[in-house]
Design an enzyme around this catalytic site. Structure first.
Site, short mmCIF file in Angstrom:
data_model
loop_
_atom_site.label_atom_id
_atom_site.label_comp_id
_atom_site.label_asym_id
_atom_site.label_seq_id
_atom_site.Cartn_x
_atom_site.Cartn_y
_atom_site.Cartn_z
N CYS A 87 0.84 -1.20 0.00
CA CYS A 87 0.00 0.00 0.00
C CYS A 87 0.88 1.25 0.00
O CYS A 87 1.57 1.52 -0.97
CB CYS A 87 -0.97 -0.07 1.17
N HIS A 195 -3.33 -5.82 0.92
CA HIS A 195 -2.66 -6.01 2.22
C HIS A 195 -2.59 -7.49 2.62
O HIS A 195 -3.48 -7.96 3.34
CB HIS A 195 -3.46 -5.28 3.30
N GLU A 197 -0.83 -8.76 4.89
CA GLU A 197 -0.70 -8.86 6.36
C GLU A 197 -2.05 -8.77 7.06
O GLU A 197 -2.15 -9.07 8.25
CB GLU A 197 0.27 -7.79 6.88
#
Lengths: 220, 79
Positions: A87, A195, A197
């Site tokens: 990002c 994302h 994560e």
């Protein structure tokens, strides 16, 4: 593998990055403040997390890519060590020149926050090798400036070299050729708007990001 | 001295914000608007009095930080 997460003023996914890395490696990554000028000794993997570094002033990632720690990250990448930017981290990597292209305001002008279907375009990278035969993923996105732009010549080149790693199944932001993630020519630096994560635990609503960290960090 | 720097998107780079501005102007009845491009104006206060030297320094600033050469061009005015 020793990891480091770079923290800028305005980073807001640094804890998620920390937790995802710890989950996969069993080791806490070093959290490195942007005013440091060196990575901790022995650092192998560097992650630049999402957020809004410097309030997105001037251009997203512009100030962060000129901060004190960046020369150390660039030098680290030049050794062939893995670097992942997610990002805002992707924006910082393009602004620093480590990755081709630029990320512009979303074509629809609105912030998009949703679970994005992705296709793995290159499963033979150090970031995607553990996905096996899986080629479609759901990974969350949350951004206002994820519209990937590069001139046609650059796009042809990175496609030809297999540098496009992820594409959107349903282009949410106007990105050229549906590009969601690109790596450098050497294959050790990856930037992506989605994302991973935020998709490493069932409680996140999905675990499709886990294999990316496993590919990178080499756990069993 | 002052430097005024205009940063604008290169021709051929889509400008969704400019397109939205043009659309809004149309909706307001300004039908003569055929396109809008949105850029930035950055003003710097500078020490020194050598305009040429200042311009060279500001040009360097533009290349290193103030513009992104992948998508933007710029022009510099020293006054």
């Amino acid at each position: 593998m020793k990891s480091a997460v770079i923290v800028f003023p305005g980073s807001n996914c640094d804890r998620d990055a920390h937790d995802a890395i710890e989950r996969v490696t069993g080791e806490k990554p070093a959290m490195v403040w942007h005013q440091e000028s060196e990575l901790p000794e022995g650092t192998e993997f560097v992650m630049i997390p999402g957020g809004f570094s410097y309030g997105d002033y001037l251009r997203c990632g512009a100030m962060a890519s000129r901060s004190a720690i960046l020369p150390a990250v660039v030098a680290h990448a030049a050794t062939g060590a893995p670097v992942l930017g997610v990002c805002n981290g992707f924006q910082i990597l393009t602004e620093s020149g480590l990755l081709p292209g630029a990320l512009m305001r979303n074509a629809g002008l609105t912030f998009v926050c949703e679970k994005a279907p992705l296709k793995i375009d290159n499963g033979n990278t150090r970031f995607t090798s553990r996905y096996g035969s899986t080629s479609e993923l759901i990974i969350p996105i949350a951004h206002h400036d994820g519209n990937y732009f590069a001139d046609a010549e650059t796009l042809d080149r990175i496609e030809g070299e297999g540098q496009v790693v992820f594409r959107y199944g349903n282009n949410p932001n106007g990105s050229q050729r549906d590009i969601a993630g690109v790596m450098n020519e050497q294959g050790n630096v990856l930037g992506m708007m989605p994302h991973p994560e935020r998709a490493v635990d069932e409680k996140h609503g999905g675990t499709d990001g886990l294999a990316l960290f496993e590919s990178l960090l080499g756990s069993a | 001295m002052k430097a005024k720097i205009h940063v604008y998107l290169k021709p051929g780079v889509l400008d969704p914000q400019g397109a939205a501005v043009a659309g809004a102007l149309h909706n307001m009845g300004y039908e003569e608007v055929t396109a809008a491009r949105q850029g930035k104006l950055i003003e710097l206060d500078l020490t020194g009095d050598d305009a040429d030297a200042a311009k060279a320094r500001v040009d360097e600033m533009c290349q290193k930080l103030l513009s992104n050469p992948v998508i933007e061009s710029y022009s510099i005015e020293i006054a």
